[in-house]
Design an enzyme around this catalytic site. Structure first.
Site, mmCIF file in Angstrom:
data_model
loop_
_atom_site.group_PDB
_atom_site.id
_atom_site.type_symbol
_atom_site.label_atom_id
_atom_site.label_comp_id
_atom_site.label_asym_id
_atom_site.label_seq_id
_atom_site.Cartn_x
_atom_site.Cartn_y
_atom_site.Cartn_z
ATOM 1 C CG HIS A 1 -41.234 106.465 -66.140
ATOM 2 N ND1 HIS A 1 -40.924 107.648 -66.775
ATOM 3 C CD2 HIS A 1 -41.612 106.806 -64.887
ATOM 4 C CE1 HIS A 1 -41.095 108.652 -65.936
ATOM 5 N NE2 HIS A 1 -41.518 108.172 -64.779
ATOM 6 C CB SER B 1 -42.864 110.864 -63.515
ATOM 7 O OG SER B 1 -41.481 110.876 -63.364
ATOM 8 C CG ASP C 1 -39.786 108.766 -69.701
ATOM 9 O OD1 ASP C 1 -39.551 107.685 -69.141
ATOM 10 O OD2 ASP C 1 -40.326 109.722 -69.132
#
Length: 777
Positions: free
Chosen positions: A189, A367, A130
């Site tokens: 994120h 996600s 990520d």
């Protein structure tokens, strides 16, 4: 090719609700919401699934369930009136929205149950490919064990590295630090994803409780580059994007780590590019994904946020990838989530709170759903260390809650709790019930042969030391001529204790009697046998039942003076009792006083909680009070020092506390009962000599074997006829042994009387036995 992240903005509304009354199945506020001709989304619960068709006719079906008697409808006021008139409708409540939280999404997938069972993902690692991970975040601190970075630099794209060293690749501490792009909003994120998969909020203020696998390690791999290009970033320039080549390199690194001994069970890719409605067998990532699958690593990939009902994004479309879509809190496919035939599983993805670079925040998207599944693989690997990856994936799918989309495609929403408790081929039994029994009975009938001897066994376990001096042996024996019957108790060490001798006077009939035996020279634990011998020819009989009752070891037998206008404190120390005290603790008190009306008696638990036993009054004269009080002491720990406070509340009289004791009642039946095919049995346990109602925490322990446990329904029938559900039927449990302790709120029933365990085989084709069951009050 570049790909984008999977998170999208989240919005949620908190709505209050009013409790449903027993007299009206309709939640009253629903009438207000539909009064102007509008509609409302409701969950309808019916008596059984046979009532669902009628209920569904009251409105538009939004979601149906495979096994539950529940349907989600959109209805108007007329539909509410229709439901209210249907006798099979139990309740109608709003399908409400609540504030988003990871504390809620983990229980939705049964993660809290898995964690409570000790399955935290310990011993496994999850690779998070990520935007990097904030390794020192309190929610993740000490969990990031390995770091790497694959962040291509390309001037044609305006791409620069996000590796800690500024190069295109890096390995080691700091390589996947999320701080290198903290100025770009998307850079939190990866930290958010890692928290969902494996965060641990224990002891942290304001943090979610846990991620799905709080015991798992994290392998953090940065796969994004910083792009300074309006062509690729548009109005959000600069932005971050991930090259396919970076992902391939990162997955290759995961395989190398796995082969070198790092216990990686899943690689999480919460990202995606183009959408595909058929398997993308030519994707550049397929080869490494296939290799990881063969090595036992699941590549768990977000399905994408385009809202497509027919397609998923790459690499979720790779056959050996585990593609993940998102659900809302009410188990519907989220409006933004891609879904359809290529989707493998669903998980919560709406308004999920997890760690970000500074603190915690809410995000939505596939996600967020994906790390729920990656964490689930870690939990299942701990629960089933010998299963293959394919078996774990199949287990995750087979135990999930089915969710059907608008096109009729059904995909399971994962349920880690069920998967951990699932049995393929046999369930992991809960720890054996080690409660010390106060009474153990065997009501199986044994024939007493003419001029022969028979023995009926009872096995005692968990009692240390020797048997008591006042062991009670209750027997019920029927015989043609009781005078010729000799009865003995045989201890585990072979010592024989005489109960009844032969005589020439007793005629035929049934002998029901309790004998008190000093068995203190024999060990308490082991197999005891009631031995019944017919000593003369000409008659036969049966042992109908018998029981051993162990007097409580928690007793104070020395007397103590109760002073005038003062309080006596007497102590008993309890040890060796697991968990909380009994919900029907028996406090037996023997007090003599010149004026009992002025005596107040309280029981004080080890935690200081006071339980009133007897209040003062103006009526009780002098004399002796010999009484057993039933106390719900389940809020207190069992072990520790208990105190009896005997207070003389007025001057002019004295007394004596002669003795007192505490009993934690637990009765076991060791009789074996056959469970008939497509039939029902009832096994009794009778409790006498106590008063009051049963506790809210009545423990029902059972040991049961059946050819197909899923078809077995178990209920507890109380002395007043009330039926308490213990175990429902289901379509998942295979054959085997069920050894479990259930907790039942039986407070609406009296504790004294005959309780019956009712075991029903609900389908033809299998039989079984109830080998043992017990009630712990």
């Amino acid at each position: 090719m570049t790909v984008s992240l999977g998170a999208i903005p989240a919005y949620a509304t908190e709505i209050s609700t009013t409790a449903v009354t027993e007299s009206d199945p309709i939640d009253p506020p629903l009438y207000d919401e539909t009064a102007d001709g509008g509609t409302v989304r409701v969950n309808v619960v019916t008596e059984d699934r046979g009532d669902l068709a009628d209920a569904a006719s009251a409105g538009e079906t939004l979601l149906s369930f495979k096994t539950l008697p529940v349907v989600t409808l959109e209805v108007d006021k007329g539909g509410l009136d229709d439901l209210a008139a249907q006798p099979g409708v139990v309740s109608v409540t709003e399908d409400e929205l609540v504030a988003p939280s990871l504390d809620e999404s983990v229980p939705v997938i049964g993660g809290d149950k898995a964690i409570a069972a000790g399955k935290t993902g310990k011993g496994s690692a999850i690779a998070v490919l990520d935007t990097g991970v904030a390794a020192n975040h309190p929610f993740l601190k000490g969990r990031v064990t390995t770091e790497a970075c694959f962040s291509p630099v390309d001037a044609n794209y305006g791409a620069t590295s996000l590796c800690g060293n500024g190069a295109a690749t890096q390995e080691g501490t700091g390589a996947a630090s999320a701080s290198t792009c903290a100025a770009i909003a998307e850079c939190d994120h990866g930290t958010h994803v890692a928290g969902i998969a494996a965060g641990d909020g224990t002891g942290l203020s304001g943090a979610p409780a846990t991620g799905v696998a709080p015991g798992a390690d994290i392998v953090a791999i940065q796969v994004f580059s910083k792009l300074d290009s309006t062509k690729y970033c548009g109005a959000t320039n600069p932005c971050i994007r991930s090259f396919t080549s970076a992902q391939i390199a990162a997955l290759e690194k995961v395989l190398a780590l796995k082969q070198a001994g790092t216990p990686i069970v899943a690689a999480n890719l919460s990202l995606g590019s183009a959408s595909y409605s058929t398997a993308c067998t030519k994707d550049a990532r397929k080869t490494i994904i296939d290799s990881l699958y063969e090595a036992g690593v699941a590549t768990v990939v977000a399905a994408g946020n385009n809202g497509s009902a027919t397609a998923v994004t790459a690499p979720a479309c790779v056959p050996n990838a585990v593609s993940v879509g998102a659900t809302t809190d009410d188990d519907e496919v989220a409006s933004f989530s891609n879904h359809g035939p290529l989707l493998d599983v669903l998980a919560p993805g709406n308004g999920i709170v997890s760690s970000v670079l500074t603190g915690y925040d809410s995000k939505s998207g596939t996600s967020m759903a994906t790390p729920h599944v990656a964490g689930a693989f870690a939990v299942l690997r701990q629960a089933y260390p010998d299963k293959t990856l394919a078996e774990l994936e199949a287990l995750l799918k087979s135990t999930g809650t089915p969710v059907t989309d608008e096109a009729g495609v059904t995909v399971p929403r994962i349920d880690v709790g069920k998967a951990v408790g699932a049995a393929t081929p046999a369930p992991d039994p809960e720890p054996a019930d080690t409660t010390r029994r106060t009474k153990i009975l065997n009501d199986a009938s044994y024939a007493v042969p003419d001029l022969g001897t028979v023995q009926s066994p009872i096995t005692v376990s968990g009692v240390t030391g020797n048997a008591p001096k006042a062991l009670q042996v209750s027997v019920a024996v029927t015989h043609d001529w009781l005078g010729e019957v000799k009865i003995d108790l045989v201890a585990p060490d072979g010592q024989t204790y005489a109960l009844k001798a032969t005589n020439g006077t007793e005629p035929g009939g049934t002998l029901t009697k309790t004998y008190t035996v000093d068995a203190s020279v024999s060990p308490a634990s082991g197999t005891w046998k009631l031995q019944v011998a017919d000593k003369s020819s000409g008659g036969t009989g049966t042992i109908d039942d018998w029981a051993l009752t162990f007097p409580t070891p928690f007793a104070k037998t020395t007397s103590a003076a109760v002073p005038d206008a003062a309080t006596l404190t007497s102590e008993i120390t309890v040890d060796g009792v697991t968990g909380s005290a009994s919900g029907a603790l028996q406090a037996s008190v023997n007090v003599t006083h010149e004026w009992l009306g002025e005596v107040k008696i309280d029981l004080v638990a080890p935690d200081g909680q006071t339980y009133a036993l007897k209040a003062t009054n103006g009526t009780d004269p002098g004399g002796t009070l010999n009484k057993t009080y039933t106390v719900d002491a389940s809020a207190s720990a069992a072990n520790g020092t208990w105190k009896l406070l005997v207070a003389d509340k007025s001057a002019g009289g004295t007394g004596t506390l002669n003795n007192w004791s505490l009993t934690f009642p637990s009765i076991e039946s060791q009789s074996t009962y056959a469970i008939p095919d497509a039939g029902t049995l009832q096994a009794p346990i009778t409790l006498a000599g106590v008063s009051g109602n049963a506790p809210k925490t009545l423990k029902v322990s059972l040991d049961l074997t059946h050819d197909w446990l899923g078809e077995v329904k178990i209920d507890l029938v109380a002395p007043n006829g009330l039926v308490y559900a213990v175990k429902a039927t289901n379509g998942t449990d295979p054959g085997g042994t069920l050894n479990k302790v259930y907790t039942v709120d039986a407070s609406a029933s009296p504790i004294a009387g005959t309780w019956k365990l009712q075991v029903a085989d609900k389908s033809a084709g299998g039989t079984g036995t109830l080998d043992d069951w017990a009630l712990t009050f």
